[in-house]
Design a protein around this motif. Structure first.
Motif, PDB file in Angstrom:
ATOM      1  N   ALA A 138      -2.013  17.200  17.835  1.00 43.46           N
ATOM      2  CA  ALA A 138      -1.915  16.115  16.855  1.00 43.46           C
ATOM      3  C   ALA A 138      -3.070  15.141  17.017  1.00 43.46           C
ATOM      4  N   ARG A 139      -3.491  14.577  15.890  1.00 43.91           N
ATOM      5  CA  ARG A 139      -4.444  13.468  15.893  1.00 43.91           C
ATOM      6  C   ARG A 139      -3.966  12.415  14.919  1.00 43.91           C
ATOM      7  N   LYS A 140      -4.128  11.185  15.315  1.00 43.82           N
ATOM      8  CA  LYS A 140      -3.701  10.064  14.464  1.00 43.82           C
ATOM      9  C   LYS A 140      -4.675   9.883  13.309  1.00 43.82           C
ATOM     10  N   LEU A 141      -4.117   9.778  12.100  1.00 45.37           N
ATOM     11  CA  LEU A 141      -4.945   9.497  10.935  1.00 45.37           C
ATOM     12  C   LEU A 141      -5.123   8.003  10.735  1.00 45.37           C
ATOM     13  N   GLY A 142      -4.030   7.255  10.861  1.00 45.90           N
ATOM     14  CA  GLY A 142      -4.133   5.811  10.671  1.00 45.90           C
ATOM     15  C   GLY A 142      -2.782   5.186  10.424  1.00 45.90           C
ATOM     16  N   ASN A 143      -2.782   3.856  10.378  1.00 48.35           N
ATOM     17  CA  ASN A 143      -1.565   3.090  10.162  1.00 48.35           C
ATOM     18  C   ASN A 143      -1.410   2.695   8.705  1.00 48.35           C
ATOM     19  N   PHE A 144      -0.189   2.475   8.298  1.00 45.01           N
ATOM     20  CA  PHE A 144       0.080   1.916   6.985  1.00 45.01           C
ATOM     21  C   PHE A 144       1.241   0.945   7.130  1.00 45.01           C
ATOM     22  N   SER A 145       1.382   0.050   6.157  1.00 42.82           N
ATOM     23  CA  SER A 145       2.527  -0.852   6.135  1.00 42.82           C
ATOM     24  C   SER A 145       3.377  -0.519   4.918  1.00 42.82           C
ATOM     25  N   ALA A 146       4.589  -1.036   4.879  1.00 44.71           N
ATOM     26  CA  ALA A 146       5.484  -0.823   3.751  1.00 44.71           C
ATOM     27  C   ALA A 146       6.043  -2.172   3.324  1.00 44.71           C
ATOM     28  N   LEU A 147       6.369  -2.307   2.057  1.00 44.97           N
ATOM     29  CA  LEU A 147       6.817  -3.596   1.545  1.00 44.97           C
ATOM     30  C   LEU A 147       7.751  -3.410   0.359  1.00 44.97           C
ATOM     31  N   LEU A 148       8.519  -4.452   0.096  1.00 46.85           N
ATOM     32  CA  LEU A 148       9.374  -4.476  -1.081  1.00 46.85           C
ATOM     33  C   LEU A 148       8.562  -4.991  -2.262  1.00 46.85           C
ATOM     34  N   VAL A 149       8.695  -4.324  -3.402  1.00 44.23           N
ATOM     35  CA  VAL A 149       7.946  -4.725  -4.597  1.00 44.23           C
ATOM     36  C   VAL A 149       8.853  -4.687  -5.821  1.00 44.23           C
ATOM     37  N   ALA A 150       8.469  -5.472  -6.813  1.00 41.96           N
ATOM     38  CA  ALA A 150       9.165  -5.494  -8.101  1.00 41.96           C
ATOM     39  C   ALA A 150       8.156  -5.887  -9.162  1.00 41.96           C
ATOM     40  N   SER A 151       8.465  -5.600 -10.411  1.00 40.69           N
ATOM     41  CA  SER A 151       7.566  -5.967 -11.501  1.00 40.69           C
ATOM     42  C   SER A 151       7.800  -7.417 -11.900  1.00 40.69           C
ATOM     43  N   PRO A 152       6.778  -8.090 -12.435  1.00 46.08           N
ATOM     44  CA  PRO A 152       6.970  -9.463 -12.914  1.00 46.08           C
ATOM     45  C   PRO A 152       8.076  -9.562 -13.967  1.00 46.08           C
ATOM     46  N   LEU A 186       7.821   0.106 -11.734  1.00 46.51           N
ATOM     47  CA  LEU A 186       6.834  -0.341 -12.718  1.00 46.51           C
ATOM     48  C   LEU A 186       7.466  -0.605 -14.072  1.00 46.51           C
ATOM     49  N   GLN A 187       8.554   0.088 -14.380  1.00 47.35           N
ATOM     50  CA  GLN A 187       9.270  -0.131 -15.639  1.00 47.35           C
ATOM     51  C   GLN A 187      10.244  -1.304 -15.577  1.00 47.35           C
ATOM     52  N   GLY A 188      10.264  -2.011 -14.456  1.00 48.42           N
ATOM     53  CA  GLY A 188      11.125  -3.180 -14.336  1.00 48.42           C
ATOM     54  C   GLY A 188      12.578  -2.855 -14.100  1.00 48.42           C
ATOM     55  N   LEU A 189      12.860  -1.715 -13.449  1.00 47.54           N
ATOM     56  CA  LEU A 189      14.240  -1.276 -13.276  1.00 47.54           C
ATOM     57  C   LEU A 189      14.832  -1.670 -11.924  1.00 47.54           C
ATOM     58  N   GLY A 190      14.089  -2.388 -11.093  1.00 49.00           N
ATOM     59  CA  GLY A 190      14.653  -2.807  -9.827  1.00 49.00           C
ATOM     60  C   GLY A 190      13.594  -3.105  -8.785  1.00 49.00           C
ATOM     61  N   ILE A 191      14.060  -3.186  -7.526  1.00 51.45           N
ATOM     62  CA  ILE A 191      13.200  -3.448  -6.368  1.00 51.45           C
ATOM     63  C   ILE A 191      13.128  -2.176  -5.526  1.00 51.45           C
ATOM     64  N   ALA A 192      11.932  -1.828  -5.046  1.00 40.68           N
ATOM     65  CA  ALA A 192      11.754  -0.612  -4.253  1.00 40.68           C
ATOM     66  C   ALA A 192      10.976  -0.930  -2.983  1.00 40.68           C
ATOM     67  N   TYR A 193      11.214  -0.116  -1.974  1.00 36.61           N
ATOM     68  CA  TYR A 193      10.530  -0.227  -0.678  1.00 36.61           C
ATOM     69  C   TYR A 193       9.505   0.900  -0.616  1.00 36.61           C
ATOM     70  N   LEU A 194       8.200   0.541  -0.653  1.00 35.95           N
ATOM     71  CA  LEU A 194       7.146   1.542  -0.824  1.00 35.95           C
ATOM     72  C   LEU A 194       5.990   1.289   0.134  1.00 35.95           C
ATOM     73  N   PRO A 195       5.262   2.346   0.516  1.00 34.42           N
ATOM     74  CA  PRO A 195       4.087   2.168   1.375  1.00 34.42           C
ATOM     75  C   PRO A 195       2.960   1.470   0.631  1.00 34.42           C
ATOM     76  N   ASP A 196       2.170   0.701   1.367  1.00 35.48           N
ATOM     77  CA  ASP A 196       1.138  -0.113   0.735  1.00 35.48           C
ATOM     78  C   ASP A 196       0.101   0.703  -0.014  1.00 35.48           C
ATOM     79  N   PHE A 197      -0.238   1.904   0.494  1.00 37.73           N
ATOM     80  CA  PHE A 197      -1.291   2.676  -0.179  1.00 37.73           C
ATOM     81  C   PHE A 197      -0.865   3.144  -1.556  1.00 37.73           C
ATOM     82  N   SER A 198       0.445   3.204  -1.815  1.00 37.92           N
ATOM     83  CA  SER A 198       0.924   3.678  -3.118  1.00 37.92           C
ATOM     84  C   SER A 198       0.977   2.572  -4.168  1.00 37.92           C
TER      85      SER A 198
END
Length: 310
Positions: A153-167, A231-243
Motif C-alpha cells: 500500500a501507498r498513501k495517496l492523500g488526505n481528504f475532509s468531509a463536510l455537511l452541505v446544502a443548497s442555498p 444540488l436540487q435542494g432536497l436536503g442535507i448531505a455528508y460528502l467528501p470535499d473533493f466532490s
C-alpha cells in the motif's frame, strides 16, 4: 529443461551435420553431444540421424522433428523477448478497482492513458470491498487503514468531509445552528454496500449527549445520487470535499455546521505484494501518488481521521 537442452543440441547437430561442430558451438565435447542425441532418441523411440564415420544425416523422422524443434525454440525465444520488453516498458491490461466517487480519479486518468498508451485500462467503479487477489485486480484505491497483509500500500492523500446544502433548501428551512437541529431537516444518507449500515455523521456533541437518530429522508449507496439530490435542494448531505469543491466555489452549495464537524479520511492505493511488481503497476501507483492529491497542508495533517473504510 533436459528436453529443452536436447532440442537445442539436436538442432545444432542437424544444422552443422557434425557432432564436433555442434559441440564447438555449444561449448561442450562431441561425446556430450552424442550422448544428448542418444538420450533424446531413446526418449522419442525413433532414430533421428544416420551416423557414419564421415558424416551425419537426418532420417525422415529427424527431418520432421527438426521443423517442430525450430518452432519450439522460436516460440521460447519470442516469449523471452516479450517478457524482457514487459519488464522494462509498462504495457498490457491493467485491472483496477476504484471508488464510485469518480470525481476523485477520473480527472487524471485521461492523462495516464496519454502517457502510457500501451496500457489497456479495465476500470471497475464500486464501493464494495473487493477481494483484490481472488478477483484478479492489479490495483485498488480505497479509504481507511489497509489490513490485508497480502497487499502492498501507498498513501495517496488526505481528504475532509463536510455537511452541505443548497442555498434554496436553507432559504426554505433555515440553516441548522446546532447538531440537534438536524432532527428537523431532511438528511440524505449513504449505506455501506458490505455491511448494509448507514454512514455515521461525525458530529461534535456535548459530553454525555446521546447519539442523534437523524431522519432518513433518502438512503443510497453512491456519492453521485446524494450530490444530485442536494444540488436540487432536497436536503442535507455528508460528502467528501473533493466532490463538492467546485459547487462550494460557485455558490451552488453551502457548508452546514462546519464548527460541529470533525472528520477527515485518507486514500491508499493497494496492489498484490511482490518483490518485483510489474512495470504497469509501478507506473500506475507512481502516477496516482504524484497527481491525485496535492501535498497536504498543516490543517489537513492536524485533522482527525475517520475509522471507516470503503
Amino acid at each position: 529443461m533436459d528436453s529443452l537442452n536436447g532440442f537445442m543440441v539436436f538442432v545444432q547437430v542437424a544444422e552443422t551435420r557434425s557432432f564436433v561442430a555442434a559441440g564447438r558451438l555449444l561449448g561442450v565435447s562431441a561425446s556430450a553431444v552424442g550422448k544428448s542425441v542418444a538420450r533424446l532418441e531413446e526418449k522419442l523411440g525413433v532414430r533421428l540421424f544416420h551416423r557414419s564415420t564421415r558424416n551425419v544425416a537426418l532420417t525422415a523422422e529427424g527431418t520432421l522433428f527438426l521443423e517442430r524443434s525450430r518452432r519450439i525454440l522460436a516460440e521460447i525465444e519470442a516469449a523471452e523477448q516479450e517478457l524482457s520488453q514487459a519488464s522494462s516498458a509498462p504495457r498490457g491490461r491493467l485491472r483496477v478497482s476504484l471508488p464510485s466517487a469518480s470525481s476523485l480519479i477520473l480527472p487524471v486518468m485521461g492523462e495516464f492513458m496519454r502517457q502510457y498508451p500501451d496500457i489497456e485500462l479495465d476500470l471497475d467503479f464500486t464501493d464494495r470491498l473487493v477481494n483484490v487477489i481472488e478477483e484478479g485486480f492489479d490495483a485498488v484505491v480505497r479509504t481507511g487503514t489497509p489490513t490485508d497483509s497480502r497487499l502492498s500500500a501507498r498513501k495517496l492523500g488526505n481528504f475532509s468531509a463536510l455537511l452541505v446544502a443548497s442555498p434554496a433548501y436553507l432559504a426554505r428551512t433555515g440553516a441548522p445552528a446546532l447538531p440537534q437541529d438536524l432532527l428537523q431537516h431532511r438528511c440524505l444518507h449513504y449505506r455501506y454496500p458490505n455491511s448494509g449500515k448507514l454512514e455515521k455523521w461525525p458530529l461534535r456533541l456535548a459530553p454525555g449527549e446521546p447519539e442523534l437518530q437523524l431522519p432518513n429522508s433518502m438512503i443510497c449507496n453512491n456519492l453521485e445520487t446524494r450530490l444530485c439530490f442536494v444540488l436540487q435542494g432536497l436536503g442535507i448531505a455528508y460528502l467528501p470535499d473533493f466532490s463538492v469543491r467546485e459547487h462550494l466555489a460557485d455558490g451552488r452549495l453551502q457548508p452546514v455546521l462546519s464548527e460541529h464537524m470533525a472528520c477527515s479520511g485518507v486514500f491508499h492505493v493497494l496492489w498484490p505484494a511482490s518483490k518485483h511488481p510489474s512495470p504497469k503497476v509501478r507506473a500506475f501507483v507512481d502516477f496516482l501518488c504524484a497527481r491525485v492529491f496535492p501535498k497536504p497542508g498543516p490543517a489537513a495533517r492536524k485533522a482527525g481521521r475517520c475509522s471507516t473504510t470503503r
